[in-house]
Write a protein that holds these residues in place. Sequence first.
Motif, PDB file in Angstrom:
ATOM      1  N   TRP A 116       0.831  -1.212   0.000  1.00 29.45           N
ATOM      2  CA  TRP A 116       0.000   0.000   0.000  1.00 29.45           C
ATOM      3  C   TRP A 116       0.865   1.260   0.000  1.00 29.45           C
ATOM      4  N   GLN A 117       1.935   1.239   0.826  1.00 32.73           N
ATOM      5  CA  GLN A 117       2.834   2.391   0.894  1.00 32.73           C
ATOM      6  C   GLN A 117       3.518   2.645  -0.457  1.00 32.73           C
ATOM      7  N   LYS A 118       3.931   1.571  -1.104  1.00 34.76           N
ATOM      8  CA  LYS A 118       4.601   1.689  -2.400  1.00 34.76           C
ATOM      9  C   LYS A 118       3.660   2.280  -3.451  1.00 34.76           C
ATOM     10  N   ILE A 119       2.419   1.784  -3.464  1.00 32.38           N
ATOM     11  CA  ILE A 119       1.436   2.285  -4.424  1.00 32.38           C
ATOM     12  C   ILE A 119       1.083   3.737  -4.119  1.00 32.38           C
ATOM     13  N   MET A 120       0.947   4.056  -2.837  1.00 29.89           N
ATOM     14  CA  MET A 120       0.631   5.420  -2.422  1.00 29.89           C
ATOM     15  C   MET A 120       1.718   6.403  -2.890  1.00 29.89           C
ATOM     16  N   LYS A 121       2.971   5.985  -2.774  1.00 31.96           N
ATOM     17  CA  LYS A 121       4.076   6.845  -3.191  1.00 31.96           C
ATOM     18  C   LYS A 121       4.034   7.110  -4.692  1.00 31.96           C
ATOM     19  N   GLU A 122       3.820   6.060  -5.485  1.00 34.27           N
ATOM     20  CA  GLU A 122       3.759   6.238  -6.946  1.00 34.27           C
ATOM     21  C   GLU A 122       2.560   7.096  -7.333  1.00 34.27           C
ATOM     22  N   HIS A 123       1.431   6.878  -6.668  1.00 35.91           N
ATOM     23  CA  HIS A 123       0.214   7.649  -6.939  1.00 35.91           C
ATOM     24  C   HIS A 123       0.447   9.136  -6.654  1.00 35.91           C
ATOM     25  N   ALA A 124       1.111   9.421  -5.524  1.00 36.95           N
ATOM     26  CA  ALA A 124       1.385  10.808  -5.148  1.00 36.95           C
ATOM     27  C   ALA A 124       2.356  11.472  -6.122  1.00 36.95           C
ATOM     28  N   GLN A 125       3.339  10.711  -6.617  1.00 38.74           N
ATOM     29  CA  GLN A 125       4.306  11.265  -7.569  1.00 38.74           C
ATOM     30  C   GLN A 125       3.664  11.592  -8.906  1.00 38.74           C
ATOM     31  N   LEU A 126       2.696  10.777  -9.326  1.00 35.62           N
ATOM     32  CA  LEU A 126       2.032  11.007 -10.606  1.00 35.62           C
ATOM     33  C   LEU A 126       0.994  12.123 -10.530  1.00 35.62           C
ATOM     34  N   GLY A 127       0.494  12.406  -9.312  1.00 39.85           N
ATOM     35  CA  GLY A 127      -0.595  13.359  -9.140  1.00 39.85           C
ATOM     36  C   GLY A 127      -0.383  14.717  -9.798  1.00 39.85           C
ATOM     37  N   LEU A 184       1.632  15.667 -12.184  1.00 40.28           N
ATOM     38  CA  LEU A 184       1.761  15.536 -13.638  1.00 40.28           C
ATOM     39  C   LEU A 184       0.392  15.322 -14.282  1.00 40.28           C
ATOM     40  N   VAL A 185      -0.400  14.445 -13.691  1.00 40.02           N
ATOM     41  CA  VAL A 185      -1.737  14.167 -14.229  1.00 40.02           C
ATOM     42  C   VAL A 185      -2.614  15.414 -14.147  1.00 40.02           C
ATOM     43  N   THR A 186      -2.538  16.140 -13.031  1.00 37.14           N
ATOM     44  CA  THR A 186      -3.324  17.371 -12.877  1.00 37.14           C
ATOM     45  C   THR A 186      -2.963  18.393 -13.963  1.00 37.14           C
ATOM     46  N   THR A 187      -1.655  18.546 -14.223  1.00 33.88           N
ATOM     47  CA  THR A 187      -1.209  19.479 -15.267  1.00 33.88           C
ATOM     48  C   THR A 187      -1.738  19.056 -16.628  1.00 33.88           C
ATOM     49  N   TYR A 188      -1.699  17.756 -16.898  1.00 32.38           N
ATOM     50  CA  TYR A 188      -2.166  17.262 -18.201  1.00 32.38           C
ATOM     51  C   TYR A 188      -3.667  17.465 -18.379  1.00 32.38           C
ATOM     52  N   ASP A 229      -5.476  19.759 -16.925  1.00 34.87           N
ATOM     53  CA  ASP A 229      -5.659  21.208 -17.128  1.00 34.87           C
ATOM     54  C   ASP A 229      -5.328  21.587 -18.567  1.00 34.87           C
ATOM     55  N   TYR A 230      -4.270  20.989 -19.097  1.00 29.33           N
ATOM     56  CA  TYR A 230      -3.874  21.241 -20.480  1.00 29.33           C
ATOM     57  C   TYR A 230      -4.998  20.857 -21.440  1.00 29.33           C
ATOM     58  N   LYS A 231      -5.589  19.676 -21.233  1.00 29.27           N
ATOM     59  CA  LYS A 231      -6.660  19.211 -22.111  1.00 29.27           C
ATOM     60  C   LYS A 231      -7.877  20.134 -22.023  1.00 29.27           C
ATOM     61  N   THR A 232      -8.159  20.634 -20.805  1.00 29.59           N
ATOM     62  CA  THR A 232      -9.288  21.553 -20.630  1.00 29.59           C
ATOM     63  C   THR A 232      -9.065  22.838 -21.410  1.00 29.59           C
ATOM     64  N   GLU A 233      -7.858  23.386 -21.311  1.00 25.83           N
ATOM     65  CA  GLU A 233      -7.558  24.632 -22.021  1.00 25.83           C
ATOM     66  C   GLU A 233      -7.490  24.421 -23.528  1.00 25.83           C
ATOM     67  N   GLN A 234      -6.987  23.261 -23.948  1.00 24.68           N
ATOM     68  CA  GLN A 234      -6.941  22.950 -25.377  1.00 24.68           C
ATOM     69  C   GLN A 234      -8.358  22.868 -25.948  1.00 24.68           C
ATOM     70  N   VAL A 245      -2.346  27.086 -22.706  1.00 22.07           N
ATOM     71  CA  VAL A 245      -1.915  25.862 -23.395  1.00 22.07           C
ATOM     72  C   VAL A 245      -0.396  25.847 -23.535  1.00 22.07           C
ATOM     73  N   SER A 246       0.179  26.984 -23.941  1.00 19.70           N
ATOM     74  CA  SER A 246       1.639  27.066 -24.105  1.00 19.70           C
ATOM     75  C   SER A 246       2.348  26.865 -22.760  1.00 19.70           C
ATOM     76  N   ARG A 247       1.835  27.512 -21.714  1.00 22.47           N
ATOM     77  CA  ARG A 247       2.464  27.407 -20.397  1.00 22.47           C
ATOM     78  C   ARG A 247       2.383  25.981 -19.869  1.00 22.47           C
ATOM     79  N   LEU A 248       1.204  25.360 -19.997  1.00 17.51           N
ATOM     80  CA  LEU A 248       1.016  23.999 -19.476  1.00 17.51           C
ATOM     81  C   LEU A 248       1.806  22.975 -20.291  1.00 17.51           C
ATOM     82  N   GLU A 249       1.930  23.200 -21.593  1.00 13.95           N
ATOM     83  CA  GLU A 249       2.721  22.290 -22.426  1.00 13.95           C
ATOM     84  C   GLU A 249       4.188  22.332 -22.015  1.00 13.95           C
ATOM     85  N   GLU A 250       4.702  23.546 -21.759  1.00  8.13           N
ATOM     86  CA  GLU A 250       6.087  23.676 -21.294  1.00  8.13           C
ATOM     87  C   GLU A 250       6.262  22.989 -19.944  1.00  8.13           C
ATOM     88  N   SER A 251       5.274  23.159 -19.059  1.00  8.46           N
ATOM     89  CA  SER A 251       5.335  22.518 -17.738  1.00  8.46           C
ATOM     90  C   SER A 251       5.336  20.998 -17.868  1.00  8.46           C
TER      91      SER A 251
END
Length: 359
Positions: free
Chosen positions: A31-42, A44-48, A50-55, A88-94
């Motif tokens: 559970w701890q291992k999965i939680m760590k990976e989930h938190a690390q991806l969070g 990046l996924v949020t930025t993506y 947001d990018y799709k929403t603005e696109q 879109v430009s800012r989020l793509e760079e991020s």
Amino acid sequence: MFEKMDELVHRYEELGMRLNDPATIADQASWQKIMKEHAQLGPLVTTYLDYKTEQQAVEDNQALLQEESDEDMKELIREDLARAKDEVSRLEESLRIQLLPKDPNDDKNVFVEIRGGAGGDEAALFAADLFRMYSRYAERRNWRVEVMSVNENGLGGFKEIVFMVQGQGAYSRLKYESGVHRVQRVPATESGGRIHTSTATVAVLPEVEEVDVSIDPNDIRVDVFRASGNGGQCVNTTDSAVRITHFPTGIVVSCQDEKSQLRNKEKAMQVLRARLYELEQKKRDDAVSQERRSQVGTGDRSEKIRTYNFPQSRVTDHRIKYTSHRLFDLLDGDLDELLDTIITVDQTERLKAAEQEAS
């Protein structure tokens, strides 16, 4: 890039479901291992997302412009379209920056070694100032500082101090501090009021697990001796201090901060593993061509990276041409603005290098 992002979103959602699975919850290690990976991806996924929403907002506004006949409404649509395109430009760079290969050591605790360099007692006093600066910075980020070994000069300065910083992302921010730090000021030991230039060397090493570095017991010698100091209760009356010599490399590590000989040996072995790991890293880095190496990097022990000028209350980081006149704020641990700038420059350089390789 976007195909990879869709895969990561799917992975993020899958991990979220597994975190709520009773079978996963029952296995705390998993559970701890999965939680760590989930938190690390969070992030990046949020930025993506947001990018799709603005696109989508860009596409919707472009369609509306074709349909709308009222000029006032068109002007409003154009304003929102321009805003969405900028986002879109800012989020793509991020996204491109977040997708850069991550340093595997970024989440590790660190050992920081500070040694007085040129300048005698003044260099030792400057080393003490740097130790206080990093300690205050650690306090601001709720990190823990533990002194591993210290060699004082009797005037409140340090000929050498080794300490551990424990906290989330400690290495990711402090790794850029490795190198030669230079101070220009009138020393407390100077009666004539002349400005002197002194140096101290900082080395930042990631904490290393035993499985990462194997040390043959036959390659080391462990000596015990009585701790030394300036007197008082801190000086041990038993042979609790430990010195470890690593024969193949000639590295010598001493630790006398603890009253327990066993604990001092454990600390000394931790530092030895970190130094051996650093040697291996340097060998790998030297194999990388200069063109592919970041100008900021993680610093070299012999590289002059920063000057602290007291008469002008100025701090200059020579790698990124950064200058601030907030010298005393920085020495009090207010390092985030400087470190954020260094990280941004490093990410930009690595992004350019990655794009050149891709082309």
